[in-house]
Scaffold this motif. Structure first.
Motif, PDB file in Angstrom:
ATOM      1  N   GLU A  16       0.855  -1.174   0.000  1.00 28.91           N
ATOM      2  CA  GLU A  16       0.000   0.000   0.000  1.00 28.91           C
ATOM      3  C   GLU A  16       0.897   1.231   0.000  1.00 28.91           C
ATOM      4  OE1 GLU A  16      -3.552   1.528   2.820  1.00 28.91           O
ATOM      5  OE2 GLU A  16      -3.423  -0.649   2.556  1.00 28.91           O
ATOM      6  N   TYR A  17       0.647   2.149  -0.947  1.00 22.63           N
ATOM      7  CA  TYR A  17       1.474   3.337  -1.090  1.00 22.63           C
ATOM      8  C   TYR A  17       0.611   4.574  -0.953  1.00 22.63           C
ATOM      9  CZ  TYR A  17       4.856   0.117  -3.209  1.00 22.63           C
ATOM     10  OH  TYR A  17       5.713  -0.927  -3.445  1.00 22.63           O
ATOM     11  N   GLY A  18       1.165   5.556  -0.267  1.00 23.28           N
ATOM     12  CA  GLY A  18       0.495   6.848  -0.180  1.00 23.28           C
ATOM     13  C   GLY A  18       0.810   7.658  -1.434  1.00 23.28           C
ATOM     14  N   ASN A  19       0.169   8.798  -1.580  1.00 17.79           N
ATOM     15  CA  ASN A  19       0.384   9.646  -2.752  1.00 17.79           C
ATOM     16  C   ASN A  19       1.795  10.228  -2.811  1.00 17.79           C
ATOM     17  OD1 ASN A  19      -2.136   9.194  -3.795  1.00 17.79           O
ATOM     18  ND2 ASN A  19      -3.057  10.966  -2.771  1.00 17.79           N
ATOM     19  N   GLU A  20       2.402  10.362  -1.631  1.00 10.96           N
ATOM     20  CA  GLU A  20       3.745  10.900  -1.596  1.00 10.96           C
ATOM     21  C   GLU A  20       4.724   9.864  -2.166  1.00 10.96           C
ATOM     22  OE1 GLU A  20       6.884  12.066   1.858  1.00 10.96           O
ATOM     23  OE2 GLU A  20       4.831  12.758   2.141  1.00 10.96           O
ATOM     24  N   ASN A  21       5.503  10.259  -3.153  1.00  9.88           N
ATOM     25  CA  ASN A  21       6.493   9.384  -3.805  1.00  9.88           C
ATOM     26  C   ASN A  21       5.856   8.187  -4.522  1.00  9.88           C
ATOM     27  OD1 ASN A  21       8.657  10.965  -2.849  1.00  9.88           O
ATOM     28  ND2 ASN A  21       8.618   9.857  -0.906  1.00  9.88           N
ATOM     29  N   LEU A  22       4.581   8.299  -4.883  1.00 10.73           N
ATOM     30  CA  LEU A  22       3.890   7.182  -5.538  1.00 10.73           C
ATOM     31  C   LEU A  22       4.581   6.775  -6.835  1.00 10.73           C
ATOM     32  CD1 LEU A  22       1.515   5.223  -5.590  1.00 10.73           C
ATOM     33  CD2 LEU A  22       0.174   6.978  -6.766  1.00 10.73           C
ATOM     34  N   GLU A  23       4.929   7.755  -7.652  1.00 12.20           N
ATOM     35  CA  GLU A  23       5.564   7.442  -8.936  1.00 12.20           C
ATOM     36  C   GLU A  23       6.889   6.703  -8.729  1.00 12.20           C
ATOM     37  OE1 GLU A  23       7.270   9.695 -12.913  1.00 12.20           O
ATOM     38  OE2 GLU A  23       5.956  10.790 -11.564  1.00 12.20           O
ATOM     39  N   THR A  24       7.703   7.162  -7.823  1.00  6.88           N
ATOM     40  CA  THR A  24       8.994   6.529  -7.539  1.00  6.88           C
ATOM     41  C   THR A  24       8.797   5.124  -6.983  1.00  6.88           C
ATOM     42  OG1 THR A  24       9.978   8.681  -7.090  1.00  6.88           O
ATOM     43  CG2 THR A  24      11.149   6.757  -6.244  1.00  6.88           C
ATOM     44  N   ASN A  25       7.857   4.970  -6.047  1.00  5.57           N
ATOM     45  CA  ASN A  25       7.608   3.659  -5.444  1.00  5.57           C
ATOM     46  C   ASN A  25       7.103   2.649  -6.478  1.00  5.57           C
ATOM     47  OD1 ASN A  25       8.386   4.471  -2.880  1.00  5.57           O
ATOM     48  ND2 ASN A  25       6.326   5.111  -2.294  1.00  5.57           N
ATOM     49  N   LEU A  26       6.199   3.092  -7.356  1.00  6.11           N
ATOM     50  CA  LEU A  26       5.682   2.174  -8.384  1.00  6.11           C
ATOM     51  C   LEU A  26       6.777   1.815  -9.385  1.00  6.11           C
ATOM     52  CD1 LEU A  26       2.068   3.499  -9.039  1.00  6.11           C
ATOM     53  CD2 LEU A  26       2.783   1.481  -7.731  1.00  6.11           C
ATOM     54  N   GLN A  27       7.611   2.786  -9.755  1.00 10.25           N
ATOM     55  CA  GLN A  27       8.719   2.491 -10.669  1.00 10.25           C
ATOM     56  C   GLN A  27       9.683   1.486 -10.048  1.00 10.25           C
ATOM     57  OE1 GLN A  27       8.959   3.608 -13.975  1.00 10.25           O
ATOM     58  NE2 GLN A  27      10.419   1.938 -13.941  1.00 10.25           N
ATOM     59  N   ASP A  28       9.980   1.665  -8.761  1.00  6.87           N
ATOM     60  CA  ASP A  28      10.850   0.719  -8.059  1.00  6.87           C
ATOM     61  C   ASP A  28      10.223  -0.676  -8.029  1.00  6.87           C
ATOM     62  OD1 ASP A  28      12.664   2.744  -7.612  1.00  6.87           O
ATOM     63  OD2 ASP A  28      12.086   3.050  -5.492  1.00  6.87           O
ATOM     64  N   LEU A  29       8.919  -0.730  -7.792  1.00  6.06           N
ATOM     65  CA  LEU A  29       8.212  -2.013  -7.767  1.00  6.06           C
ATOM     66  C   LEU A  29       8.265  -2.687  -9.139  1.00  6.06           C
ATOM     67  CD1 LEU A  29       6.426  -4.115  -6.365  1.00  6.06           C
ATOM     68  CD2 LEU A  29       4.451  -2.692  -6.972  1.00  6.06           C
ATOM     69  N   LEU A  30       8.015  -1.919 -10.194  1.00  7.74           N
ATOM     70  CA  LEU A  30       8.072  -2.479 -11.546  1.00  7.74           C
ATOM     71  C   LEU A  30       9.481  -2.967 -11.883  1.00  7.74           C
ATOM     72  CD1 LEU A  30       5.786   0.011 -13.494  1.00  7.74           C
ATOM     73  CD2 LEU A  30       5.263  -2.357 -12.857  1.00  7.74           C
ATOM     74  N   ASN A  31      10.498  -2.233 -11.458  1.00  6.43           N
ATOM     75  CA  ASN A  31      11.874  -2.667 -11.678  1.00  6.43           C
ATOM     76  C   ASN A  31      12.169  -3.966 -10.935  1.00  6.43           C
ATOM     77  OD1 ASN A  31      12.545  -0.568 -13.415  1.00  6.43           O
ATOM     78  ND2 ASN A  31      13.269   0.753 -11.748  1.00  6.43           N
ATOM     79  N   THR A  32      11.664  -4.089  -9.729  1.00  6.88           N
ATOM     80  CA  THR A  32      11.850  -5.318  -8.952  1.00  6.88           C
ATOM     81  C   THR A  32      11.164  -6.498  -9.626  1.00  6.88           C
ATOM     82  OG1 THR A  32      12.019  -4.079  -6.880  1.00  6.88           O
ATOM     83  CG2 THR A  32      11.408  -6.410  -6.702  1.00  6.88           C
ATOM     84  N   ILE A  33       9.934  -6.303 -10.082  1.00  7.03           N
ATOM     85  CA  ILE A  33       9.205  -7.369 -10.776  1.00  7.03           C
ATOM     86  C   ILE A  33       9.962  -7.777 -12.039  1.00  7.03           C
ATOM     87  CG2 ILE A  33       7.099  -7.902 -12.067  1.00  7.03           C
ATOM     88  CD1 ILE A  33       5.606  -6.065 -10.030  1.00  7.03           C
ATOM     89  N   HIS A  34      10.413  -6.795 -12.809  1.00  4.00           N
ATOM     90  CA  HIS A  34      11.175  -7.078 -14.025  1.00  4.00           C
ATOM     91  C   HIS A  34      12.444  -7.870 -13.720  1.00  4.00           C
ATOM     92  CE1 HIS A  34      14.454  -6.136 -16.842  1.00  4.00           C
ATOM     93  NE2 HIS A  34      13.520  -6.357 -17.752  1.00  4.00           N
ATOM     94  N   ASP A  35      13.204  -7.423 -12.737  1.00  7.39           N
ATOM     95  CA  ASP A  35      14.454  -8.100 -12.392  1.00  7.39           C
ATOM     96  C   ASP A  35      14.205  -9.531 -11.937  1.00  7.39           C
ATOM     97  OD1 ASP A  35      15.773  -5.771 -13.057  1.00  7.39           O
ATOM     98  OD2 ASP A  35      16.115  -5.144 -10.964  1.00  7.39           O
ATOM     99  N   ASP A  36      13.155  -9.740 -11.131  1.00  6.32           N
ATOM    100  CA  ASP A  36      12.820 -11.090 -10.667  1.00  6.32           C
ATOM    101  C   ASP A  36      12.451 -12.005 -11.840  1.00  6.32           C
ATOM    102  OD1 ASP A  36      13.280 -10.286  -8.073  1.00  6.32           O
ATOM    103  OD2 ASP A  36      11.155 -10.160  -7.517  1.00  6.32           O
ATOM    104  N   MET A  37      11.636 -11.496 -12.754  1.00  8.01           N
ATOM    105  CA  MET A  37      11.233 -12.299 -13.917  1.00  8.01           C
ATOM    106  C   MET A  37      12.448 -12.626 -14.792  1.00  8.01           C
ATOM    107  SD  MET A  37       7.656 -10.414 -14.956  1.00  8.01           S
ATOM    108  CE  MET A  37       7.421 -11.359 -16.445  1.00  8.01           C
ATOM    109  N   TYR A  38      13.304 -11.640 -15.039  1.00  9.32           N
ATOM    110  CA  TYR A  38      14.487 -11.847 -15.860  1.00  9.32           C
ATOM    111  C   TYR A  38      15.416 -12.879 -15.229  1.00  9.32           C
ATOM    112  CZ  TYR A  38      18.895 -11.075 -18.222  1.00  9.32           C
ATOM    113  OH  TYR A  38      20.057 -11.264 -18.905  1.00  9.32           O
ATOM    114  N   ASN A  39      15.653 -12.763 -13.931  1.00  8.07           N
ATOM    115  CA  ASN A  39      16.558 -13.687 -13.253  1.00  8.07           C
ATOM    116  C   ASN A  39      16.023 -15.118 -13.258  1.00  8.07           C
ATOM    117  OD1 ASN A  39      18.534 -11.756 -12.732  1.00  8.07           O
ATOM    118  ND2 ASN A  39      17.547 -11.112 -10.834  1.00  8.07           N
ATOM    119  N   ARG A  40      14.713 -15.282 -13.095  1.00  9.79           N
ATOM    120  CA  ARG A  40      14.118 -16.631 -13.167  1.00  9.79           C
ATOM    121  C   ARG A  40      14.273 -17.211 -14.561  1.00  9.79           C
ATOM    122  NH1 ARG A  40      10.003 -14.401 -10.190  1.00  9.79           N
ATOM    123  NH2 ARG A  40       8.612 -14.353 -11.979  1.00  9.79           N
ATOM    124  N   ALA A  41      14.046 -16.392 -15.586  1.00  8.07           N
ATOM    125  CA  ALA A  41      14.194 -16.856 -16.972  1.00  8.07           C
ATOM    126  C   ALA A  41      15.645 -17.230 -17.270  1.00  8.07           C
ATOM    127  CB  ALA A  41      13.703 -15.789 -17.947  1.00  8.07           C
TER     128      ALA A  41
END
Length: 140
Positions: A16-41
């Motif tokens: 759960e993210y507040g409005n403060e730093n939402l864009e940065t937090n979501l970008q970090d989350l997407l980067n984490t998801i991407h890195d996890d998927m890439y490493n598994r592949a």
């Protein structure tokens, strides 16, 4: 914002993210998801790839659904022979549900496992030296 991702292995992400730093937090989350998927592949690919220098090992690894790095001279007749000779014949003892197609060349990786010019082409009837290790696989 509430974010929930499906479990893809170890665990999903619920945050759960507040409005403060939402864009940065979501970008970090997407980067984490991407890195996890890439490493598994990458791990899955590496576990399925074998280096083979002799024909006697080629088909057995192919039958185990491996992708094969093998020295290859690059000649079209050799590629056609590899495809023909690695196809399943439907002989007794073969798994009828297994793919019957022969191996085809997929690519020549930039990262080579060794000097292919020191090895004979993987085609059992070719006397030429390899020009590069080539990735071979069977379509499923």
């Amino acid at each position: 914002a509430v974010v929930s991702t499906p479990s893809t292995g170890s665990s999903g992400i619920n945050a759960e993210y507040g409005n403060e730093n939402l864009e940065t937090n979501l970008q970090d989350l997407l980067n984490t998801i991407h890195d996890d998927m890439y490493n598994r592949a990458l791990v899955e690919r590496d576990n399925a790839m074998v280096v083979v220098n002799e024909w006697k090992d080629f088909c057995s690894n192919l039958d185990q659904k491996k992708i094969i790095l093998a020295p290859f001279c690059g000649a079209i007749p050799c590629e056609e022979a590899i495809k023909k000779d690695s196809a399943r014949t439907g002989a007794e003892g073969e798994d009828e549900k297994a793919p019957a197609m022969g191996a085809k060349s997929l690519c020549i990786p930039f990262e080579q496992p060794g000097d292919a010019t020191c090895e004979k082409c993987i085609n059992q009837n070719c006397s030429k030296k390899g020009t590069a290790y080539t990735l071979f696989g069977r379509s499923y």
